[in-house]
Scaffold this motif. Sequence first.
Motif, mmCIF file in Angstrom:
data_model
loop_
_atom_site.group_PDB
_atom_site.id
_atom_site.type_symbol
_atom_site.label_atom_id
_atom_site.label_comp_id
_atom_site.label_asym_id
_atom_site.label_seq_id
_atom_site.Cartn_x
_atom_site.Cartn_y
_atom_site.Cartn_z
ATOM 1 N N GLY A 166 0.988 -0.926 0.139
ATOM 2 C CA GLY A 166 0.121 -0.160 0.087
ATOM 3 C C GLY A 166 1.069 0.864 -0.034
ATOM 4 N N ILE A 167 1.973 1.310 -0.042
ATOM 5 C CA ILE A 167 2.588 2.238 -0.312
ATOM 6 C C ILE A 167 2.950 2.993 -1.954
ATOM 7 C CG2 ILE A 167 5.508 3.130 -0.958
ATOM 8 C CD1 ILE A 167 5.928 1.141 1.213
ATOM 9 N N SER A 168 2.290 4.055 -1.732
ATOM 10 C CA SER A 168 2.562 5.223 -2.920
ATOM 11 C C SER A 168 4.036 5.168 -3.220
ATOM 12 C CB SER A 168 1.237 6.021 -2.367
ATOM 13 O OG SER A 168 1.457 6.576 -3.757
ATOM 14 N N ALA A 169 4.668 4.596 -3.618
ATOM 15 C CA ALA A 169 6.022 5.177 -3.984
ATOM 16 C C ALA A 169 6.029 5.761 -5.780
ATOM 17 C CB ALA A 169 6.431 4.437 -4.223
ATOM 18 N N ALA A 170 6.618 7.272 -5.267
ATOM 19 C CA ALA A 170 6.763 7.815 -6.648
ATOM 20 C C ALA A 170 8.088 7.830 -6.997
ATOM 21 C CB ALA A 170 7.391 9.132 -6.696
ATOM 22 N N CYS A 171 8.879 7.576 -8.355
ATOM 23 C CA CYS A 171 9.659 7.072 -8.605
ATOM 24 C C CYS A 171 10.456 7.485 -9.934
ATOM 25 C CB CYS A 171 10.046 5.218 -8.994
ATOM 26 S SG CYS A 171 9.135 4.746 -10.167
ATOM 27 N N SER A 172 11.727 7.874 -10.494
ATOM 28 C CA SER A 172 12.463 7.474 -11.568
ATOM 29 C C SER A 172 12.639 7.072 -12.716
ATOM 30 C CB SER A 172 13.070 9.199 -11.102
ATOM 31 O OG SER A 172 13.280 10.203 -10.771
ATOM 32 N N VAL A 173 13.044 6.716 -13.346
ATOM 33 C CA VAL A 173 13.093 5.385 -14.387
ATOM 34 C C VAL A 173 13.587 5.842 -15.665
ATOM 35 C CG1 VAL A 173 10.796 5.268 -15.636
ATOM 36 C CG2 VAL A 173 12.350 3.625 -15.517
ATOM 37 N N LYS A 174 15.054 6.057 -15.929
ATOM 38 C CA LYS A 174 15.871 5.498 -17.188
ATOM 39 C C LYS A 174 15.392 3.779 -18.043
ATOM 40 C CE LYS A 174 19.631 7.043 -19.130
ATOM 41 N NZ LYS A 174 19.610 5.322 -19.986
ATOM 42 N N PHE A 175 15.138 4.092 -18.815
ATOM 43 C CA PHE A 175 14.563 2.912 -19.939
ATOM 44 C C PHE A 175 16.352 3.564 -21.089
ATOM 45 C CE2 PHE A 175 10.757 5.370 -19.249
ATOM 46 C CZ PHE A 175 10.447 3.806 -19.132
ATOM 47 N N ILE A 176 16.862 1.906 -21.354
ATOM 48 C CA ILE A 176 17.432 1.367 -22.292
ATOM 49 C C ILE A 176 17.580 2.443 -23.510
ATOM 50 C CG2 ILE A 176 17.893 -0.744 -21.454
ATOM 51 C CD1 ILE A 176 16.725 -1.783 -23.938
ATOM 52 N N GLY A 177 18.800 2.664 -24.197
ATOM 53 C CA GLY A 177 18.376 3.363 -24.821
ATOM 54 C C GLY A 177 17.849 5.255 -24.885
ATOM 55 N N ASP A 178 17.616 5.477 -24.113
ATOM 56 C CA ASP A 178 17.481 6.672 -23.993
ATOM 57 C C ASP A 178 18.113 7.569 -22.792
ATOM 58 O OD1 ASP A 178 16.001 8.656 -23.577
ATOM 59 O OD2 ASP A 178 14.138 8.104 -23.057
ATOM 60 N N ASP A 179 18.208 9.141 -23.287
ATOM 61 C CA ASP A 179 19.127 9.526 -22.331
ATOM 62 C C ASP A 179 18.899 10.174 -21.170
ATOM 63 O OD1 ASP A 179 21.918 9.073 -24.687
ATOM 64 O OD2 ASP A 179 21.699 10.533 -25.205
ATOM 65 N N LYS A 180 17.898 10.567 -21.158
ATOM 66 C CA LYS A 180 17.102 10.997 -19.849
ATOM 67 C C LYS A 180 16.552 10.418 -18.412
ATOM 68 C CE LYS A 180 13.035 13.081 -22.510
ATOM 69 N NZ LYS A 180 13.395 11.557 -23.457
ATOM 70 N N GLU A 181 16.075 10.722 -17.677
ATOM 71 C CA GLU A 181 15.191 9.499 -17.243
ATOM 72 C C GLU A 181 14.321 10.332 -16.488
ATOM 73 O OE1 GLU A 181 16.054 10.789 -12.525
ATOM 74 O OE2 GLU A 181 17.882 10.625 -13.429
ATOM 75 N N CYS A 182 12.762 9.854 -16.326
ATOM 76 C CA CYS A 182 11.660 10.405 -16.567
ATOM 77 C C CYS A 182 11.231 9.794 -14.889
ATOM 78 C CB CYS A 182 10.636 8.976 -17.469
ATOM 79 S SG CYS A 182 11.040 9.303 -18.990
ATOM 80 N N GLU A 183 10.458 11.137 -14.742
ATOM 81 C CA GLU A 183 9.213 11.073 -13.386
ATOM 82 C C GLU A 183 8.357 10.953 -13.295
ATOM 83 O OE1 GLU A 183 10.199 14.966 -11.397
ATOM 84 O OE2 GLU A 183 12.370 15.172 -11.918
ATOM 85 N N ILE A 184 8.062 9.488 -12.772
ATOM 86 C CA ILE A 184 7.158 8.479 -12.167
ATOM 87 C C ILE A 184 6.042 9.764 -11.000
ATOM 88 C CG2 ILE A 184 5.266 6.413 -12.085
ATOM 89 C CD1 ILE A 184 7.294 7.358 -14.806
ATOM 90 N N VAL A 185 4.872 10.082 -10.605
ATOM 91 C CA VAL A 185 4.649 11.106 -9.647
ATOM 92 C C VAL A 185 3.535 10.098 -9.107
ATOM 93 C CG1 VAL A 185 4.817 13.309 -11.000
ATOM 94 C CG2 VAL A 185 2.740 11.424 -11.553
#
Length: 145
Positions: free
Chosen positions: A45-64
């Motif tokens: 039940g944890i609402s865990a926000a995170c950042s993710v880096k995908f292969i082949g991508d130079d930037k990370e994405c923030e997930i709310v």
Amino acid sequence: MRKDPPVNMGTMRAKARKLSSESYTASLMSNTKWRALFGAIEEAGISAACSVKFIGDDKECEIVAHPGLFPPHPYIDLWPLNEYPLVEIEWIEFRRIVRYRRDNNVPAKLVPQDIDAIRAVIESTGKRFPLEVSEDAIRVVGHVK
């Protein structure tokens, strides 16, 4: 009205698998391990926000919002982005301070997150995850170069 063709998730997963085998020396996470990790966080039940880096991508994405498992099994829903094959995740990081972006040049809202609770949930699965732990974040590594 132009309509984009539907995304073929199987083709997307095959391309990601090929790219990961060509670009990285090791894959540390399987679909089963990713699903165990996200499933445990969801069950707790944890609402865990995170950042993710995908292969082949130079930037990370923030997930709310916390990542949600997406059937069929090798996929995850990373709102507000889209559904992705799990094999595309280079790493995912849970930070102690989450930055929520705002429109109209309003500074980001900084919200604390209990990464100690997230780590306890991850460790309670009994699985050995490739974790990089610092004072400010927990990173789960999917692929290494």
